[in-house]
Design a protein around this motif. Structure first.
Motif, short mmCIF file in Angstrom:
data_model
loop_
_atom_site.label_atom_id
_atom_site.label_comp_id
_atom_site.label_asym_id
_atom_site.label_seq_id
_atom_site.Cartn_x
_atom_site.Cartn_y
_atom_site.Cartn_z
N SER A 154 1.07 -0.97 0.29
CA SER A 154 0.16 -0.53 0.42
C SER A 154 0.87 1.23 -0.24
O SER A 154 2.18 1.36 0.68
CB SER A 154 -1.09 -0.27 1.54
N PRO A 155 0.26 2.19 -0.58
CA PRO A 155 1.44 3.89 -1.10
C PRO A 155 0.98 4.54 0.16
O PRO A 155 0.13 4.25 1.36
CB PRO A 155 0.57 4.40 -1.60
N PRO A 156 2.38 5.03 0.81
CA PRO A 156 1.90 5.75 1.55
C PRO A 156 0.55 7.10 1.85
O PRO A 156 0.82 7.80 0.31
CB PRO A 156 3.27 6.47 1.93
N VAL A 157 0.87 7.93 2.45
CA VAL A 157 -0.32 9.22 2.38
C VAL A 157 0.40 10.27 3.31
O VAL A 157 0.62 9.84 4.15
CB VAL A 157 -1.61 8.65 2.82
N SER A 158 0.39 11.19 1.62
CA SER A 158 1.92 12.38 2.38
C SER A 158 0.50 12.94 3.82
O SER A 158 -0.64 12.98 3.51
CB SER A 158 1.73 13.44 1.70
N LYS A 159 0.93 14.25 4.82
CA LYS A 159 0.97 14.81 5.19
C LYS A 159 -0.56 15.55 4.78
O LYS A 159 -1.18 15.78 5.83
CB LYS A 159 1.81 15.84 6.34
N ASP A 160 -0.47 16.29 3.62
CA ASP A 160 -1.09 17.13 3.41
C ASP A 160 -2.49 16.47 2.90
O ASP A 160 -2.92 16.96 2.92
CB ASP A 160 -1.09 18.53 2.29
N ALA A 161 -1.85 15.81 2.44
CA ALA A 161 -3.18 14.42 1.82
C ALA A 161 -3.75 14.35 3.28
O ALA A 161 -5.40 13.56 2.86
CB ALA A 161 -2.71 13.68 0.16
N MET A 162 -3.53 13.75 3.77
CA MET A 162 -3.99 13.12 5.28
C MET A 162 -4.45 14.07 5.91
O MET A 162 -6.17 13.99 5.90
CB MET A 162 -2.87 12.15 6.15
N ASP A 163 -4.92 14.88 5.97
CA ASP A 163 -5.72 16.81 6.42
C ASP A 163 -6.53 16.67 5.18
O ASP A 163 -7.69 17.36 6.29
CB ASP A 163 -4.48 17.99 6.21
N LEU A 164 -6.48 17.10 4.13
CA LEU A 164 -7.57 16.78 3.44
C LEU A 164 -8.27 15.90 3.81
O LEU A 164 -9.93 15.96 3.33
CB LEU A 164 -7.63 16.89 2.16
N LEU A 165 -7.95 14.36 3.83
CA LEU A 165 -9.31 13.33 4.07
C LEU A 165 -9.45 13.61 5.31
O LEU A 165 -11.58 12.88 5.70
CB LEU A 165 -8.49 12.22 3.84
N LEU A 166 -9.33 14.12 6.49
CA LEU A 166 -9.53 14.03 8.30
C LEU A 166 -10.52 15.47 7.87
O LEU A 166 -11.67 15.90 8.75
CB LEU A 166 -8.61 14.37 8.53
N SER A 167 -10.57 16.21 6.81
CA SER A 167 -11.52 17.53 6.97
C SER A 167 -12.44 17.58 6.47
O SER A 167 -13.83 18.47 6.84
CB SER A 167 -10.44 19.04 6.39
N HIS A 168 -12.98 16.40 5.81
CA HIS A 168 -14.43 16.37 5.29
C HIS A 168 -15.03 15.65 5.78
O HIS A 168 -15.16 14.62 6.68
CB HIS A 168 -13.40 14.66 3.74
N ASP A 169 -16.50 15.57 5.54
CA ASP A 169 -17.24 15.89 6.18
C ASP A 169 -18.03 13.84 6.10
O ASP A 169 -19.26 13.39 6.52
CB ASP A 169 -18.93 16.32 6.62
N TYR A 170 -17.67 13.35 4.83
CA TYR A 170 -18.19 11.60 4.14
C TYR A 170 -19.65 11.93 4.55
O TYR A 170 -19.76 11.09 5.38
CB TYR A 170 -17.40 10.76 5.06
N PRO A 171 -20.87 12.61 4.21
CA PRO A 171 -21.91 12.41 3.48
C PRO A 171 -22.24 10.68 3.08
O PRO A 171 -23.10 10.38 4.03
CB PRO A 171 -22.96 13.44 2.35
#
Length: 476
Positions: A335-352
């Motif tokens: 599995s590929p790593p996830v950059s910190k900035d990309a993870m911040d984006l994933l954490l900021s989404h509310d996922y309806p």
């Protein structure tokens, strides 16, 4: 010389309890503890799970071994089964994350009192490790570690060994199918068939035939007898997903099946005996449907014996990094790593769309990244939303709403994996943070739950100042 004769009962009356003999026969990890939490005896299963050496366990406090914590569970924001007994319950029960030699595991913990002729309180603690869920990345099973996820797991383990009907409640994409399979695997019916039916995906004129089967010649095109799904699930579990989509006439027949355990295939004369455990699921508000007359009240009571609420992904933000690692590990090797900035984006989404949406986003990112490190550019939808999103301060909000938004942001920013550190940064106690996370999960501002928040006044800020002093009324 005459000696006073003793009765056989008196002769056999023990003067002490052989604690090692008490725990050794059990296959699951078992220990005996005292009022001071110290371990008096441990069976071989406990030694193999937690220490490899009996000398490293006996005499230590149970929470030091299982939680790697210097304080008891109740002082760390968790339920303590021993404390339940000390407060008068016949036996204590809790669902915890334990640190075993093989890594962190979910554990169902039960504590029972032990009769002791010496009169010093002793308790038997039994630990059953979950086989369906993990607090760390795994290739199968349910994954998470947040309080909301743990509460759901505790409910699953409580009901799985019963034969009661279960109703799974949650938004689309929260994993109701996986949870239903987990309940089936834990149940005594686990070795029998598990049959899933999506009630929203079947034409109304075929649902009855799919569920109950039909006889040859029952209708045009019925050229042979067909086994129904109720018969296919015999001895096992029938899972009805989106049960709120069942038409009223089928609801009546399902109610009859549940109350009598008999059904009749379409075109059949003789009734057949059913042997199933029913698990239902819906994202709809069945109580409102009952009031509107679109769902039978008697069927609602019959399927709602034990409701289990599946948390939305936005209510368990601390699980997002764990889920990202797990999903990527299941989709790609390596599995590929996830950059910190990309993870911040994933954490900021509310996922309806909840976990289903997160998996969709990650599958697309894998393709765009060609298997290399996932960057913000590989999350185009989230990047666009981030650029166009408005600040909290674009409009005037009630302070209670601002606090809710800030707490959600703080959990996402910290990753939610070190709550003691986050509580310290916020200037509040760990117990207060757990309570606020619970408010966030329920979607309530603090002042609407005054009995738990110590009489919080509307609009009053509840986080600490720079010196860690709370700015709320006493009791928060």
């Amino acid at each position: 010389m005459n000696r006073e004769r003793q009765s056989p009962t008196e002769k056999q009356k023990p003067t002490h309890v052989d604690l090692q003999a008490l725990v050794e026969p059990f296959p699951e990890p078992m220990i005996v503890i005292g009022d001071d939490y110290r371990i008096k005896a441990a069976n071989q299963a406990y030694i193999e799970a937690y220490a490899q050496d009996r000398r490293k366990i006996v005499g230590k406090k149970c929470h030091e071994v299982s939680h790697h914590s210097a304080v008891p569970c109740d002082l760390a924001g968790e339920d303590c089964p021993l404390k339940d007994l000390q407060n008068g319950s016949p036996h204590g029960k809790a669902f915890h994350i334990h640190h075993s030699l093989g890594g962190r595991v979910f554990a169902n913990v039960e504590v029972f009192p032990v009769e002791n002729p010496d009169h010093s309180p002793l308790y038997l603690e039994r630990i059953q490790t979950s086989t369906i869920a993990h607090p760390d990345p795994e290739m199968d099973g349910l994954v998470g570690e947040s309080p909301a996820f743990s509460r759901m797991l505790a409910a699953i383990h409580r009901v799985a060994h019963q034969n009661a009907t279960v109703l799974l409640l949650g938004e689309t994409g929260t994993g109701k199918d996986l949870v239903s399979q987990a309940i089936h695997k834990l149940s005594p019916r686990g070795g029998k068939p598990f049959v899933a039916v999506d009630c929203s995906g079947l034409p109304e004129n075929l649902i009855e035939s799919e569920l109950f089967g039909h006889e040859k010649g029952a209708f045009t095109g019925a050229h042979s007898r067909k086994m129904g799904l109720v018969e296919a699930a015999r001895g096992g579990t029938l899972f009805l997903d989106e049960i709120g989509e069942l038409p009223l006439n089928l609801q009546a027949k399902l109610l009859r099946l549940l109350e009598t355990n008999v059904y009749r295939p379409v075109g059949g004369v003789d009734a057949k005996k059913a042997d199933i455990r029913l698990i239902s699921a819906t994202h709809r508000d069945l109580s409102s449907m009952v009031r509107e007359g679109t769902f039978r009240q008697d069927l609602f009571y019959r399927i709602n014996v034990f409701p289990v609420h599946l948390p939305a992904l936005r209510d368990r933000p601390g699980d997002i990094p764990l889920l990202v690692e797990t999903i990527l590990g299941r989709l790609s090797k390596p599995s590929p790593p996830v950059s910190k900035d990309a993870m911040d984006l994933l954490l900021s989404h509310d996922y309806p769309g909840n976990i289903r949406e997160l998996k969709n986003i990650l599958e697309r990112a894998l393709i765009l990244s060609d298997g290399r490190e996932i960057l913000p550019d590989h999350l185009p939808d989230l990047s666009l939303r981030s650029e166009t999103s408005t600040s909290f301060f674009q409009e005037i909000l009630p302070l209670a709403e601002m606090e809710r938004k800030y707490l959600q942001w703080a959990l996402q920013k910290s990753g939610g994996n070190n709550l003691p550190k986050l509580a310290k940064a916020l200037g509040i106690s760990l117990r207060t943070l757990y309570r606020k996370i619970d408010f966030l999960r329920k979607g309530l501002p603090p002042e609407e739950n005054g009995s738990s928040s110590g009489g919080q006044e509307p609009g009053r800020l509840m986080f600490g100042n720079r010196k860690g002093e709370t700015l709320s009324p006493k009791g928060t």
